[in-house]
Write a protein that holds these residues in place. Sequence first.
Motif, mmCIF file in Angstrom:
data_model
loop_
_atom_site.group_PDB
_atom_site.id
_atom_site.type_symbol
_atom_site.label_atom_id
_atom_site.label_comp_id
_atom_site.label_asym_id
_atom_site.label_seq_id
_atom_site.Cartn_x
_atom_site.Cartn_y
_atom_site.Cartn_z
ATOM 1 N N TYR A 104 -1.534 7.268 -2.046
ATOM 2 C CA TYR A 104 -1.101 6.081 -2.871
ATOM 3 C C TYR A 104 -0.070 5.214 -1.966
ATOM 4 O O TYR A 104 -0.255 4.031 -2.072
ATOM 5 C CB TYR A 104 -0.242 6.538 -4.080
ATOM 6 N N HIS A 105 0.706 5.853 -1.331
ATOM 7 C CA HIS A 105 1.726 4.856 -0.780
ATOM 8 C C HIS A 105 1.304 4.178 0.436
ATOM 9 O O HIS A 105 1.512 2.968 0.720
ATOM 10 C CB HIS A 105 3.096 5.599 -0.364
ATOM 11 N N GLU A 106 0.324 4.669 1.184
ATOM 12 C CA GLU A 106 -0.649 4.252 2.222
ATOM 13 C C GLU A 106 -1.212 2.910 1.596
ATOM 14 O O GLU A 106 -1.489 1.943 2.226
ATOM 15 C CB GLU A 106 -1.409 5.314 2.765
ATOM 16 N N LEU A 107 -1.862 3.442 0.493
ATOM 17 C CA LEU A 107 -2.508 2.073 -0.325
ATOM 18 C C LEU A 107 -1.800 0.914 -0.456
ATOM 19 O O LEU A 107 -2.356 -0.461 -0.099
ATOM 20 C CB LEU A 107 -3.309 2.689 -1.328
ATOM 21 N N MET A 108 -0.498 1.220 -0.908
ATOM 22 C CA MET A 108 0.692 0.180 -1.290
ATOM 23 C C MET A 108 0.768 -0.702 0.198
ATOM 24 O O MET A 108 0.731 -1.954 0.114
ATOM 25 C CB MET A 108 1.717 0.558 -1.810
ATOM 26 N N GLU A 109 1.010 0.068 1.124
ATOM 27 C CA GLU A 109 1.165 -0.339 2.473
ATOM 28 C C GLU A 109 0.126 -1.330 2.994
ATOM 29 O O GLU A 109 0.329 -2.306 3.478
ATOM 30 C CB GLU A 109 1.706 0.765 3.503
#
Length: 376
Positions: free
Chosen positions: A341-346
């Motif tokens: 999820y946080h890789e997607l946000m980045e």
Amino acid sequence: MTDRFSFTLHATDGKARTGTIHTPRGEIRTPAFMPVGTAATVKAMLPESVRATGADILLGNTYHLMLRPTAERIARLGGLHRFMNWDRPILTDSGGFQVMSLAALRKLTEEGVRFSSHIDGSKHMLSPERSMEIQKLLGSDIVMCFDECPALPATEEVVAQSMRLSMRWAQRSRDAFGDRPGHALFGIQQGGVTEDLRGESAEALKAIGFDGYAVGGLAVGEGQETMFSVLDYAPGMLPADKPRYLMGVGKPDDIVGAVQRGIDMMDCVLPSRSGRTGQAWTRRGQVNIKNARHMDDPRPLDEACTCPACRSYSRAYLHHVFRAGEIIASMLLTWHNLHYYHELMEGLRGAIRAGTLDAFVADFHAQRAAGDIAPL
């Protein structure tokens, strides 16, 4: 570091925005995904592990913490940040949604909501003033207004009455919140799926004045297509110089669509709940680790992922520990999901900065459409 709460917009691509929310406890990169720490913990994760996945902010739950261990006890023990060992920003919801969804015995009046605890049946009153008091005791950095959220579908008359009650409660929340430098109060737009009511709600909130604005009353059963149709106009009704928060969303494709429509912040229990039920989110879609096809598979969940689950463990191992009911299964799958999820946000933030969001989104959908790697 800052002693104030503020929002800086860095770049836009279409309606999508990337920026930074500045708080005394650290910066929040937007678009931001907030893992949910309902009872002062992100289930199956250590706080430092949550931070390692890329989280800048967590969400705590007013309703659950008020009942157990109580906001007063948390305040005596130094506040929620110290209590749960998370020194970065925390957003607390108002408790309104859980009162609606969990409390079977409740009475809604102009004053607030009287309800019975889902834990022991004890009686409680939650009002805008009490919600602000609880969130102050918790010490959260971003406080949400107390609102009422009707489940959809509902008649337009019911939605309108509910929205106007929430706007009166928003004014009472603002009055009770007072002047708290370094802490922010967000208003919550309601109005269901009706554009006129959403507009009326937005005007009422802007007249009161808030540090940020949430789009509430979505992701409550209306479906993605309907949610996106509301997000096509609702964020644009809210001030462009303040953060916009979509509550309770969602799946990766919900998040991408919301960011495309101008949303800056989201939260959802999905990555952690999915991890505990054997579901992994990857760039190629969802993987159900329970399935027998993974039993002899020495490959990682996602060979391009750098999380501990993918770096050090095989699908065969994850399948085994999940089937065996071992706690490490929840730990590794939750870590992986939050990392994804946080890789997607980045990736979204980078694409907005570069002006390449359309290409990023097309690639996101193409990889998911290709499906999981073929079985061995």
